[in-house]
Motif scaffolding. Structure first.
Motif, PDB file in Angstrom:
ATOM      1  N   SER A  78     -39.684   6.341  35.240  1.00 61.29           N
ATOM      2  CA  SER A  78     -41.078   5.977  34.956  1.00 61.29           C
ATOM      3  C   SER A  78     -41.386   6.149  33.469  1.00 61.29           C
ATOM      4  N   VAL A  79     -40.909   7.213  32.860  1.00 59.52           N
ATOM      5  CA  VAL A  79     -41.151   7.438  31.431  1.00 59.52           C
ATOM      6  C   VAL A  79     -40.391   6.409  30.594  1.00 59.52           C
ATOM      7  N   VAL A  80     -39.129   6.200  30.941  1.00 54.97           N
ATOM      8  CA  VAL A  80     -38.270   5.294  30.173  1.00 54.97           C
ATOM      9  C   VAL A  80     -38.773   3.849  30.239  1.00 54.97           C
ATOM     10  N   VAL A  81     -39.412   3.480  31.322  1.00 61.41           N
ATOM     11  CA  VAL A  81     -39.944   2.113  31.463  1.00 61.41           C
ATOM     12  C   VAL A  81     -41.389   2.028  30.970  1.00 61.41           C
ATOM     13  N   LEU A  82     -42.214   3.013  31.317  1.00 60.15           N
ATOM     14  CA  LEU A  82     -43.642   2.945  31.005  1.00 60.15           C
ATOM     15  C   LEU A  82     -43.931   3.018  29.506  1.00 60.15           C
ATOM     16  N   VAL A  83     -43.303   3.934  28.802  1.00 66.94           N
ATOM     17  CA  VAL A  83     -43.630   4.120  27.378  1.00 66.94           C
ATOM     18  C   VAL A  83     -43.313   2.864  26.558  1.00 66.94           C
ATOM     19  N   PRO A  84     -42.107   2.303  26.650  1.00 68.86           N
ATOM     20  CA  PRO A  84     -41.887   1.040  25.932  1.00 68.86           C
ATOM     21  C   PRO A  84     -42.778  -0.086  26.466  1.00 68.86           C
ATOM     22  N   GLY A  85     -43.077  -0.045  27.756  1.00 70.68           N
ATOM     23  CA  GLY A  85     -43.960  -1.050  28.330  1.00 70.68           C
ATOM     24  C   GLY A  85     -45.344  -1.021  27.706  1.00 70.68           C
ATOM     25  N   ILE A  86     -45.845   0.173  27.453  1.00 71.66           N
ATOM     26  CA  ILE A  86     -47.156   0.291  26.791  1.00 71.66           C
ATOM     27  C   ILE A  86     -47.065  -0.239  25.362  1.00 71.66           C
ATOM     28  N   VAL A  87     -45.958   0.068  24.679  1.00 70.81           N
ATOM     29  CA  VAL A  87     -45.756  -0.465  23.320  1.00 70.81           C
ATOM     30  C   VAL A  87     -45.770  -1.991  23.366  1.00 70.81           C
ATOM     31  N   PHE A  88     -45.037  -2.580  24.305  1.00 71.27           N
ATOM     32  CA  PHE A  88     -45.011  -4.036  24.418  1.00 71.27           C
ATOM     33  C   PHE A  88     -46.399  -4.587  24.713  1.00 71.27           C
ATOM     34  N   ALA A  89     -47.135  -3.938  25.592  1.00 68.91           N
ATOM     35  CA  ALA A  89     -48.482  -4.413  25.929  1.00 68.91           C
ATOM     36  C   ALA A  89     -49.403  -4.355  24.718  1.00 68.91           C
ATOM     37  N   ILE A  90     -49.340  -3.265  23.971  1.00 67.35           N
ATOM     38  CA  ILE A  90     -50.207  -3.109  22.792  1.00 67.35           C
ATOM     39  C   ILE A  90     -49.876  -4.146  21.725  1.00 67.35           C
ATOM     40  N   THR A  91     -48.583  -4.473  21.612  1.00 68.61           N
ATOM     41  CA  THR A  91     -48.144  -5.413  20.567  1.00 68.61           C
ATOM     42  C   THR A  91     -48.051  -6.854  21.088  1.00 68.61           C
ATOM     43  N   ASP A  92     -48.715  -7.122  22.208  1.00 74.84           N
ATOM     44  CA  ASP A  92     -48.807  -8.471  22.782  1.00 74.84           C
ATOM     45  C   ASP A  92     -47.447  -9.105  23.078  1.00 74.84           C
ATOM     46  N   ARG A  93     -46.503  -8.285  23.583  1.00 78.27           N
ATOM     47  CA  ARG A  93     -45.188  -8.804  23.963  1.00 78.27           C
ATOM     48  C   ARG A  93     -44.997  -8.766  25.479  1.00 78.27           C
ATOM     49  N   GLY A  94     -46.081  -8.676  26.204  1.00 84.04           N
ATOM     50  CA  GLY A  94     -46.012  -8.711  27.658  1.00 84.04           C
ATOM     51  C   GLY A  94     -46.360  -7.374  28.280  1.00 84.04           C
TER      52      GLY A  94
END
Length: 131
Positions: A78-94
């Motif tokens: 959950s940490v390994v997927v969620l943290v980069p996922g939040i980065v991608f969401a903030i930077t408009d990469r999905g």
């Protein structure tokens, strides 16, 4: 082989160090735009993992269960997927990784609830059922 509580604590410390380094980098660059991801790394990666490690240290029978190992794997994922996922969401990469990570985080907590309900907290040689 290390106990599951030790593995949770080691992982929590690694996530905490990563969060601290990232926080220093954000401060040095004066760019705090990714602070939500940083916060989730610290909260789920360090705080929740430490709570889980503490529970398993206090509840050896729960720690020896197969569900404890599954819990660790899902919590780490959950940490390994969620943290980069939040980065991608903030930077408009999905947002798909953030969504998957969020589901994994909820599943992590649901697994913890099941373990606690199943095993309670042990005191001495007898288990105290969850009340």
């Amino acid at each position: 082989m290390r106990s599951i509580s030790t593995v949770f604590f080691i992982t929590a410390a690694v996530f905490a160090l990563a969060g601290m380094a990232w926080g220093i980098q954000m401060s040095a660059s004066h760019d705090h735009s990714l602070s939500p991801a940083h916060g989730h790394l610290n909260l789920i990666g360090f705080v929740a993992m430490s709570v889980f490690g503490t529970y398993y240290a206090l509840s050896p029978r729960a720690a020896e269960s197969g569900l404890a190992k599954v819990h660790y794997l899902v919590a780490t994922a959950s940490v390994v997927v969620l943290v980069p996922g939040i980065v991608f969401a903030i930077t408009d990469r999905g947002e798909i990784l953030a969504q998957i990570g969020s589901v994994l985080a909820v599943l992590t907590m649901a697994l913890f609830l099941v373990v606690v309900l199943r095993h309670g907290i042990e005191r001495g040689s007898r288990a105290v059922a969850a009340e």
